[in-house]
Design a protein around this motif. Structure first.
Motif, mmCIF file in Angstrom:
data_model
loop_
_atom_site.group_PDB
_atom_site.id
_atom_site.type_symbol
_atom_site.label_atom_id
_atom_site.label_comp_id
_atom_site.label_asym_id
_atom_site.label_seq_id
_atom_site.Cartn_x
_atom_site.Cartn_y
_atom_site.Cartn_z
ATOM 1 N N TRP A 188 43.738 36.900 47.147
ATOM 2 C CA TRP A 188 42.475 36.556 46.496
ATOM 3 C C TRP A 188 42.410 37.233 45.138
ATOM 4 O O TRP A 188 42.879 38.366 44.980
ATOM 5 N N CYS A 238 40.100 38.739 43.717
ATOM 6 C CA CYS A 238 39.470 40.061 43.684
ATOM 7 C C CYS A 238 40.404 41.156 44.209
ATOM 8 O O CYS A 238 40.106 42.335 44.082
ATOM 9 N N HIS A 260 35.389 32.738 48.526
ATOM 10 C CA HIS A 260 35.601 34.052 49.113
ATOM 11 C C HIS A 260 34.263 34.767 49.287
ATOM 12 O O HIS A 260 33.350 34.586 48.486
ATOM 13 N N CYS A 269 33.025 37.506 48.475
ATOM 14 C CA CYS A 269 32.979 38.686 47.620
ATOM 15 C C CYS A 269 32.063 38.366 46.446
ATOM 16 O O CYS A 269 31.533 37.273 46.347
ATOM 17 N N CYS A 279 38.437 33.307 43.733
ATOM 18 C CA CYS A 279 37.366 33.613 44.692
ATOM 19 C C CYS A 279 36.243 32.594 44.636
ATOM 20 O O CYS A 279 35.693 32.213 45.664
HETATM 21 ZN ZN LIG Z 1 37.183 37.634 46.329
#
Ligand SMILES: [Zn+2]
Length: 136
Positions: free
Chosen positions: A114, A116, A70, A72, A65
């Motif tokens: 990903w 996460c 990403h 997140c 990530c």
């Molecule tokens: Zn992520």
């Protein structure tokens, strides 16, 4: 504040950068346990994909990530040298998208996982199985 010192941070970055990252190993083990065989980092394909399933013409990427930007919690930028990281990670992100586009143009089907999304193993198993078994 950045919780890591400069030295710790660069040590952590060096770890994350290495090829066989933990998220990738986790997915590899899972896919292997499900009974699928794959090739690693095939050099003659764009982006040297993480996992290649030649007979299915399918590819799985596992994106960290942080490294691929990403949106997140894990993808959050460090506070220090912000500009440097923003640029670097934007480049990684763009490269990742371009690689998937090139592969799709060559009729490879790609699944991007990903980091996460790996915590829920049941969900991950369903997703991977569905991807590898579907005929679309
Ligand atoms: Zn992520």
């Amino acid at each position: 504040m950045d919780v890591l010192t400069k030295k710790e941070r660069s040590k952590q970055m060096a770890l994350v950068r290495s090829k066989d990252t933990k998220p990738e190993l986790l997915v590899r083990r899972l896919v292997h346990r499900l009974g699928y065989r794959f090739r690693l980092h095939q050099r003659d394909l764009p982006g040297r994909p993480d996992m290649v399933f030649p007979s299915k013409k399918k590819i799985i990427f596992v994106h960290g990530c942080f490294w691929h930007g990403h949106t997140c919690r894990l993808g959050r930028m460090p506070k220090s040298r912000l500009e440097y990281w923003v640029q670097k990670i934007a480049r990684n992100h763009q490269r990742g998208l371009a690689v998937v586009r090139q592969l799709r143009a060559k009729r490879w089907r790609c699944l991007v996982l990903w980091e996460c999304q790996l915590r829920d193993l049941d969900k991950l198993t369903v997703r991977v199985r569905h991807f590898l078994e579907s005929r679309i």
